[in-house]
Design an enzyme around this catalytic site. Structure first.
Site, PDB file in Angstrom:
ATOM      1  N   ARG A 167       8.484  -8.060   3.193  1.00 46.02           N
ATOM      2  CA  ARG A 167       9.344  -8.159   3.973  1.00 46.02           C
ATOM      3  C   ARG A 167      10.490  -9.558   3.404  1.00 46.02           C
ATOM      4  NH1 ARG A 167       9.220  -5.436   8.971  1.00 46.02           N
ATOM      5  NH2 ARG A 167       8.756  -3.093   8.165  1.00 46.02           N
ATOM      6  N   ARG A 199      15.628  -9.652   7.489  1.00 48.37           N
ATOM      7  CA  ARG A 199      16.339 -10.346   8.742  1.00 48.37           C
ATOM      8  C   ARG A 199      16.357 -11.645   8.877  1.00 48.37           C
ATOM      9  NH1 ARG A 199      14.351  -6.339  13.243  1.00 48.37           N
ATOM     10  NH2 ARG A 199      12.501  -6.433  11.834  1.00 48.37           N
ATOM     11  N   ARG A 252      24.437  -6.741   5.546  1.00 44.97           N
ATOM     12  CA  ARG A 252      24.139  -5.668   6.308  1.00 44.97           C
ATOM     13  C   ARG A 252      25.130  -5.302   7.637  1.00 44.97           C
ATOM     14  NH1 ARG A 252      19.353  -3.583   7.780  1.00 44.97           N
ATOM     15  NH2 ARG A 252      20.772  -2.386   8.920  1.00 44.97           N
ATOM     16  N   ASP A 312      12.710   1.534   2.262  1.00 43.31           N
ATOM     17  CA  ASP A 312      11.301   1.406   3.599  1.00 43.31           C
ATOM     18  C   ASP A 312      10.568   2.630   3.431  1.00 43.31           C
ATOM     19  OD1 ASP A 312      11.382   0.519   6.488  1.00 43.31           O
ATOM     20  OD2 ASP A 312      10.875   2.747   6.545  1.00 43.31           O
ATOM     21  N   TYR A 326       4.249   8.037  11.561  1.00 42.93           N
ATOM     22  CA  TYR A 326       5.465   8.236  11.970  1.00 42.93           C
ATOM     23  C   TYR A 326       5.819   9.574  12.137  1.00 42.93           C
ATOM     24  CZ  TYR A 326       6.038   3.182  11.351  1.00 42.93           C
ATOM     25  OH  TYR A 326       5.788   1.940  11.563  1.00 42.93           O
TER      26      TYR A 326
HETATM   27  O1  CP3 Z   1       9.210  -6.368   1.941  1.00 41.10           O
HETATM   28  C1  CP3 Z   1      10.476  -6.231   1.549  1.00 41.10           C
HETATM   29  O2  CP3 Z   1      11.336  -7.169   1.556  1.00 41.10           O
HETATM   30  C2  CP3 Z   1      11.229  -4.945   1.101  1.00 41.10           C
HETATM   31  C3  CP3 Z   1      11.680  -4.242   2.237  1.00 41.10           C
HETATM   32  C4  CP3 Z   1      10.672  -3.335   3.124  1.00 41.10           C
HETATM   33  C5  CP3 Z   1      11.104  -2.932   4.548  1.00 41.10           C
HETATM   34  N1  CP3 Z   1      10.401  -2.070   5.015  1.00 41.10           N
HETATM   35  C6  CP3 Z   1      12.483  -3.365   4.908  1.00 41.10           C
HETATM   36  C7  CP3 Z   1      12.829  -2.970   6.343  1.00 41.10           C
HETATM   37  C8  CP3 Z   1       9.443  -2.780   3.036  1.00 41.10           C
HETATM   38  C9  CP3 Z   1       8.397  -3.152   1.999  1.00 41.10           C
HETATM   39  C10 CP3 Z   1       9.347  -2.082   4.191  1.00 41.10           C
HETATM   40  C11 CP3 Z   1       7.977  -1.287   4.544  1.00 41.10           C
HETATM   41  C12 CP3 Z   1       7.703  -0.669   5.844  1.00 41.10           C
HETATM   42  N2  CP3 Z   1       8.390  -0.285   6.704  1.00 41.10           N
HETATM   43  C13 CP3 Z   1       6.193  -0.806   6.448  1.00 41.10           C
HETATM   44  C14 CP3 Z   1       4.968  -1.096   5.735  1.00 41.10           C
HETATM   45  C15 CP3 Z   1       4.903  -2.677   5.753  1.00 41.10           C
HETATM   46  C16 CP3 Z   1       4.539  -3.290   7.069  1.00 41.10           C
HETATM   47  O3  CP3 Z   1       5.264  -4.064   7.569  1.00 41.10           O
HETATM   48  O4  CP3 Z   1       3.429  -3.152   7.390  1.00 41.10           O
HETATM   49  C17 CP3 Z   1       6.439  -0.319   7.620  1.00 41.10           C
HETATM   50  C18 CP3 Z   1       5.395   0.140   8.749  1.00 41.10           C
HETATM   51  C19 CP3 Z   1       7.708   0.151   7.989  1.00 41.10           C
HETATM   52  C20 CP3 Z   1       8.470   1.046   8.895  1.00 41.10           C
HETATM   53  C21 CP3 Z   1       9.380  -0.059   9.562  1.00 41.10           C
HETATM   54  N3  CP3 Z   1      10.768   0.033   9.082  1.00 41.10           N
HETATM   55  C22 CP3 Z   1       9.350  -0.754  10.655  1.00 41.10           C
HETATM   56  C23 CP3 Z   1       7.861  -1.197  11.616  1.00 41.10           C
HETATM   57  C24 CP3 Z   1      10.253  -1.685  10.998  1.00 41.10           C
HETATM   58  C25 CP3 Z   1      10.759  -2.654  11.790  1.00 41.10           C
HETATM   59  C26 CP3 Z   1      11.674  -2.078  13.030  1.00 41.10           C
HETATM   60  C27 CP3 Z   1      12.248  -3.368  13.547  1.00 41.10           C
HETATM   61  O5  CP3 Z   1      13.469  -3.432  13.577  1.00 41.10           O
HETATM   62  O6  CP3 Z   1      11.595  -4.408  14.126  1.00 41.10           O
HETATM   63  C28 CP3 Z   1      11.145  -1.072   9.916  1.00 41.10           C
HETATM   64  C29 CP3 Z   1      12.762  -1.429   9.469  1.00 41.10           C
HETATM   65  C30 CP3 Z   1      13.079  -2.352   8.564  1.00 41.10           C
HETATM   66  N4  CP3 Z   1      12.663  -1.965   7.146  1.00 41.10           N
HETATM   67  C31 CP3 Z   1      13.762  -3.452   8.513  1.00 41.10           C
HETATM   68  C32 CP3 Z   1      13.607  -4.137   6.986  1.00 41.10           C
HETATM   69  C33 CP3 Z   1      14.373  -5.235   6.407  1.00 41.10           C
HETATM   70  C34 CP3 Z   1      14.372  -4.174   9.703  1.00 41.10           C
HETATM   71  C35 CP3 Z   1      15.553  -3.194   9.470  1.00 41.10           C
HETATM   72  C36 CP3 Z   1      16.969  -4.107   9.982  1.00 41.10           C
HETATM   73  O7  CP3 Z   1      17.040  -5.063   9.215  1.00 41.10           O
HETATM   74  O8  CP3 Z   1      17.753  -3.704  10.966  1.00 41.10           O
END
Ligand code: CP3
Length: 353
Positions: free
Chosen positions: A37, A41, A50, A86, A161
């Site tokens: 990540r 954010r 974004r 994602d 999911y």
């Molecule tokens: O690592 C990176 O920088 C690459 C981008 C990345 C994202 N999601 C961007 C993202 C990666 C590798 C993921 C993987 C992902 N997504 C996982 C596995 C990794 C982990 O954290 O265990 C999982 C479980 C998800 C599912 C998911 N997507 C969640 C739990 C969330 C967070 C929800 C929240 O807003 O709290 C997301 C959204 C997400 N994925 C964001 C980003 C940058 C936030 C979206 C935003 O900026 O509005």
């Protein structure tokens, strides 16, 4: 044919990057570092680009994906980039009705319950994700000798999911299907594994030089259930990436009891969350590298406290076949980027001899 042969435009320095050397278990000039990540954010420049654009929409815009992926590389000088996307993006791309809600995560409109629901999900082909191919190609050109990590969600985590319809603590419906409807479960896991394998193949063929399989929620399983109901499917995904000749990282959260199996599933490097000290994890993963595992909240501590703990992680990692420094889970959104900059500099300049 090797993946290198498929992507003749790769930078000559890539092969000798600290990240790929560590992933292959070779000696490194410094411990390579990147952050799960890292693109997201915690970066003001991310929030700026974004603005007014939905998460999934931004994942399907090749220019935006390219820019967001590069942001942490520019700011921190990390040893690898991770492709901005994602784990649910490939499902969206094949037509599953889902969204990523800010502060919640992926939400699926019609959760999967029956064999018919599984069969209604199309398999993924490169035609579903032209923006991925375009973004990876552009990134590989921009990144030069810095490797790009492609990624996919592992079948269990993605299934959670799809079956729960959204984020879940207990994964109760998912495990109810696993225990109670093994035919539906098997079909669903095969479906997701096929999609994940195809998705990783697209990324590697376009130029990604390593992959990470995220099984974030596998820690909800006992080793016996993981072995029987999940591991064969993750193994298929990792085998597909292995055939393309790139190193494979396999990561989960709360998986101290699964580390040997996650390695056996076909990983070159096993990701370790921050709860398991690396010196306990290393003997469990066998002849493989490890990735991790600084507690992501340590960036909120004074810098000297953070770096002292990072030094412990680096020292423990020296006993592994290879060590890639990372946080033990993703960057927390309120993280101060200046602190990650200091951490990166500390890890990269830490003397190994
Ligand atoms: O690592 C990176 O920088 C690459 C981008 C990345 C994202 N999601 C961007 C993202 C990666 C590798 C993921 C993987 C992902 N997504 C996982 C596995 C990794 C982990 O954290 O265990 C999982 C479980 C998800 C599912 C998911 N997507 C969640 C739990 C969330 C967070 C929800 C929240 O807003 O709290 C997301 C959204 C997400 N994925 C964001 C980003 C940058 C936030 C979206 C935003 O900026 O509005």
């Amino acid at each position: 044919m090797s993946s290198a042969a498929r992507t003749p435009d790769r930078h000559p320095g890539l092969h000798d990057s600290a990240f790929l050397k560590a992933a292959r278990g070779e000696a490194v000039p410094h411990t390579p570092v990147w952050y799960m990540r890292q693109a997201g954010r915690s970066l003001p420049e991310y929030l700026r680009v974004r603005e007014g654009i939905g998460m999934l929409e931004s994942c399907m815009d090749a220019d935006l994906v390219t820019e967001i992926t590069l942001q942490p590389v520019r700011r921190y000088g990390v040893d690898a980039a991770i492709f901005f996307s994602d784990i649910v993006l490939p499902l969206k791309a094949v037509g599953v009705d889902l969204d990523i809600k800010p502060g919640i995560g992926p939400v699926v409109a019609s959760p999967v319950r029956t064999l018919a629901d599984v069969e209604a999900i199309p398999d993924l082909t490169a035609e579903h994700v032209p923006f991925i191919t375009a973004a990876v190609r552009a990134l590989v050109g921009e990144l030069g000798a810095t490797p790009l990590i492609g990624f996919a969600g592992a079948p269990f985590t993605v299934a959670s999911y799809l079956v729960e319809g959204g984020p879940s603590k207990e994964h109760a419906k998912t495990k109810a299907m696993m225990f109670g409807a093994p035919d539906v479960w098997d079909a669903l896991m095969r479906k997701i594994a096929g999609i994940a394998a195809a998705y990783l193949t697209v990324q590697v063929e376009a130029g990604a030089s390593a992959v990470q399989l995220f099984d974030s929620w596998a820690g909800a399983l006992t080793p016996a259930d993981y072995r029987q109901h999940v591991m064969p499917h993750s193994t298929r995904v990792l085998a597909a990436a292995g055939e393309l000749g790139v190193p494979r990282i396999h990561f989960g959260v709360g998986t101290s009891n699964l580390l040997p199996l996650m390695g056996e599933a076909g990983a070159d490097v096993v990701g370790v969350d921050w709860r398991t000290p690396l010196d306990s994890a290393i003997p469990l993963v066998g002849d493989r590298g490890v990735q991790g595992n600084l507690d992501p909240t340590l960036v909120f501590a004074p810098t000297d406290v953070m770096t002292a703990r990072a030094a412990e992680v680096i020292e423990a990692g020296r006993a592994a076949k290879g060590h890639i420094f990372n946080l033990g889970h993703g960057v927390i959104p309120s993280t101060d980027p200046a602190q990650l900059e200091r951490l990166t500099e500390f890890v990269q300049s830490y003397p190994l001899d």
